[in-house]
Design a protein around this motif. Structure first.
Motif, PDB file in Angstrom:
ATOM      1  N   TYR A 194      33.017  28.367  14.833  1.00 12.06           N
ATOM      2  CA  TYR A 194      32.824  28.774  16.060  1.00 12.06           C
ATOM      3  C   TYR A 194      33.593  28.680  16.827  1.00 12.06           C
ATOM      4  N   GLU A 195      34.658  29.722  17.346  1.00  5.92           N
ATOM      5  CA  GLU A 195      35.556  28.950  18.044  1.00  5.92           C
ATOM      6  C   GLU A 195      34.902  29.717  19.865  1.00  5.92           C
ATOM      7  N   LYS A 196      34.316  30.707  19.884  1.00  5.20           N
ATOM      8  CA  LYS A 196      33.413  30.898  21.397  1.00  5.20           C
ATOM      9  C   LYS A 196      33.106  29.286  21.757  1.00  5.20           C
ATOM     10  N   GLY A 197      31.785  29.263  20.353  1.00  8.47           N
ATOM     11  CA  GLY A 197      31.238  27.742  20.729  1.00  8.47           C
ATOM     12  C   GLY A 197      32.130  26.372  21.311  1.00  8.47           C
ATOM     13  N   ILE A 198      33.197  26.277  20.580  1.00  5.83           N
ATOM     14  CA  ILE A 198      34.293  25.110  20.743  1.00  5.83           C
ATOM     15  C   ILE A 198      34.895  25.879  22.405  1.00  5.83           C
TER      16      ILE A 198
ATOM     17  N   ARG B 198      36.623  15.792  22.734  1.00  2.49           N
ATOM     18  CA  ARG B 198      37.173  16.837  22.261  1.00  2.49           C
ATOM     19  C   ARG B 198      37.164  17.774  21.042  1.00  2.49           C
ATOM     20  N   PHE B 199      37.310  18.990  21.291  1.00  8.11           N
ATOM     21  CA  PHE B 199      36.828  19.750  20.400  1.00  8.11           C
ATOM     22  C   PHE B 199      36.933  20.975  20.025  1.00  8.11           C
ATOM     23  N   GLU B 200      37.202  20.610  18.747  1.00  9.15           N
ATOM     24  CA  GLU B 200      38.122  21.847  18.256  1.00  9.15           C
ATOM     25  C   GLU B 200      37.875  22.775  17.122  1.00  9.15           C
ATOM     26  N   VAL B 201      38.636  23.898  16.546  1.00 12.60           N
ATOM     27  CA  VAL B 201      37.749  24.945  15.724  1.00 12.60           C
ATOM     28  C   VAL B 201      38.649  24.408  14.612  1.00 12.60           C
TER      29      VAL B 201
ATOM     30  N   PHE C 243      30.277  11.902  17.462  1.00 14.37           N
ATOM     31  CA  PHE C 243      30.844  13.214  16.113  1.00 14.37           C
ATOM     32  C   PHE C 243      30.254  14.266  16.245  1.00 14.37           C
ATOM     33  N   ASP C 244      29.832  15.277  16.367  1.00 13.02           N
ATOM     34  CA  ASP C 244      29.550  15.932  16.416  1.00 13.02           C
ATOM     35  C   ASP C 244      29.461  17.132  15.452  1.00 13.02           C
ATOM     36  N   ILE C 245      29.796  17.130  14.005  1.00 11.34           N
ATOM     37  CA  ILE C 245      29.598  18.036  12.401  1.00 11.34           C
ATOM     38  C   ILE C 245      29.161  19.446  13.232  1.00 11.34           C
ATOM     39  N   GLY C 246      29.642  20.556  13.587  1.00 11.61           N
ATOM     40  CA  GLY C 246      29.214  22.075  13.973  1.00 11.61           C
ATOM     41  C   GLY C 246      28.533  21.420  14.740  1.00 11.61           C
ATOM     42  N   CYS C 247      29.043  21.180  15.967  1.00  9.15           N
ATOM     43  CA  CYS C 247      28.624  20.758  17.867  1.00  9.15           C
ATOM     44  C   CYS C 247      28.539  22.484  18.063  1.00  9.15           C
ATOM     45  N   ASN C 248      28.595  23.556  17.421  1.00  9.15           N
ATOM     46  CA  ASN C 248      28.107  24.673  18.206  1.00  9.15           C
ATOM     47  C   ASN C 248      28.744  25.100  19.838  1.00  9.15           C
ATOM     48  N   ARG C 249      28.191  24.936  20.419  1.00 10.82           N
ATOM     49  CA  ARG C 249      28.510  24.931  22.281  1.00 10.82           C
ATOM     50  C   ARG C 249      28.486  23.804  23.012  1.00 10.82           C
TER      51      ARG C 249
ATOM     52  N   ALA D 115      33.121  26.741  25.141  1.00  8.10           N
ATOM     53  CA  ALA D 115      32.071  26.347  25.785  1.00  8.10           C
ATOM     54  C   ALA D 115      31.707  24.607  25.647  1.00  8.10           C
ATOM     55  N   ALA D 116      31.942  24.028  24.924  1.00 11.43           N
ATOM     56  CA  ALA D 116      31.837  22.429  24.696  1.00 11.43           C
ATOM     57  C   ALA D 116      32.729  22.016  25.803  1.00 11.43           C
ATOM     58  N   ARG D 117      34.255  22.679  25.280  1.00  4.80           N
ATOM     59  CA  ARG D 117      36.077  22.298  26.131  1.00  4.80           C
ATOM     60  C   ARG D 117      34.824  22.302  27.364  1.00  4.80           C
ATOM     61  N   GLU D 118      34.428  23.685  28.262  1.00  2.00           N
ATOM     62  CA  GLU D 118      34.251  23.408  29.471  1.00  2.00           C
ATOM     63  C   GLU D 118      33.230  22.632  30.096  1.00  2.00           C
ATOM     64  N   TRP D 119      32.227  22.788  29.488  1.00  7.65           N
ATOM     65  CA  TRP D 119      30.760  21.980  29.403  1.00  7.65           C
ATOM     66  C   TRP D 119      31.742  20.137  29.825  1.00  7.65           C
ATOM     67  N   PHE D 120      32.739  19.686  28.681  1.00  8.81           N
ATOM     68  CA  PHE D 120      33.591  18.136  29.524  1.00  8.81           C
ATOM     69  C   PHE D 120      34.215  18.148  30.231  1.00  8.81           C
ATOM     70  N   ALA D 121      34.780  19.483  30.350  1.00  8.27           N
ATOM     71  CA  ALA D 121      35.829  19.389  31.638  1.00  8.27           C
ATOM     72  C   ALA D 121      35.610  18.270  32.840  1.00  8.27           C
ATOM     73  N   ASP D 122      33.934  18.244  33.536  1.00 10.50           N
ATOM     74  CA  ASP D 122      34.332  17.906  34.508  1.00 10.50           C
ATOM     75  C   ASP D 122      33.545  15.896  34.014  1.00 10.50           C
ATOM     76  N   LEU D 123      33.393  16.272  32.735  1.00  9.34           N
ATOM     77  CA  LEU D 123      33.181  14.737  32.491  1.00  9.34           C
ATOM     78  C   LEU D 123      34.311  13.867  32.984  1.00  9.34           C
ATOM     79  N   ARG D 124      35.353  13.502  33.539  1.00 13.69           N
ATOM     80  CA  ARG D 124      36.298  12.442  33.915  1.00 13.69           C
ATOM     81  C   ARG D 124      36.187  11.448  32.807  1.00 13.69           C
ATOM     82  N   LYS D 125      34.832  10.750  32.884  1.00 12.75           N
ATOM     83  CA  LYS D 125      34.364   9.080  31.595  1.00 12.75           C
ATOM     84  C   LYS D 125      34.732   8.968  30.575  1.00 12.75           C
ATOM     85  N   VAL D 126      34.406  10.791  29.725  1.00 10.55           N
ATOM     86  CA  VAL D 126      34.046  11.069  28.306  1.00 10.55           C
ATOM     87  C   VAL D 126      35.074  12.100  27.696  1.00 10.55           C
TER      88      VAL D 126
END
Length: 189
Positions: free
Chosen positions: A63-67, A83-86, A36-42, A69-80
């Protein structure tokens, strides 16, 4: 904060691996773990954990744009499980309702505590850190700020008290990074 030629605002000091300077041993222990990353930025630090075998990576930031971006980074990681929330952490533990009462092997508070300290009452911040301490099954990692290095020692002392009250003990302190300042890790014995 600096802006790139494209107008994107620089929000952190250094790249993800550089930001973990002094506590990268945690990344080596990521295989099969939850983060769990508190203040995960992107989400870059969480992505590093995922690339090293973490099976769950969750994070929050105001930071909504960061969240996004994080969702985009992880979209293709099917084995992970990602969850990223504002989340506005000034709402305390109740604001973290989207994550439920889950516990994590690693909880990361990388250059976030000092920002919360500026906008939260001390007792509310203490309750929030104890909440995250209770959610920590293994390791709680913290990085201070290079902006006000004189505050880092008092923050570590506060975390020693707050996390100590929920059963965590500081096991590592690193002054390795001259650019980013001190880092520390607490562990549940």
């Amino acid at each position: 904060m600096d802006k790139s030629p494209q107008g994107v605002q620089r929000r952190v000091a250094g790249y993800h691996d550089f930001r973990m300077d002094g506590m990268t041993d945690l990344v080596l222990r990521a295989q099969g773990k939850s983060v769990f990353d508190i203040g995960c930025n992107r989400g870059a630090i969480g992505f590093e954990f995922a690339c090293n075998g973490a099976t769950t990576v969750h994070g929050c930031d105001i930071y909504e744009k960061g969240i996004e971006a994080a969702r985009e980074w992880f979209a293709d990681l099917r084995k992970v499980d990602s969850r990223f929330e504002v989340i506005d952490l000034t709402g305390g533990p109740a604001a973290l309702k989207p994550f439920g009462a889950r516990k994590y092997d690693f909880v990361l508070c990388i250059a976030t505590y000092h920002k919360l300290k500026r906008i939260m009452a001390a007792e509310d911040l203490s309750a929030l850190m104890q909440y995250f301490g209770k959610a920590t099954k293994g390791y709680f990692a913290w990085r201070g700020t290079s902006d006000k290095p004189d505050e880092n020692e008092e923050e570590m002392a506060a975390l020693d008290r707050e996390l100590g009250e929920v059963g965590l003990k500081r096991i590592h302190t690193s002054y390795l990074s001259a650019e980013l300042g001190v880092a520390a890790i607490w562990c549940r014995p």
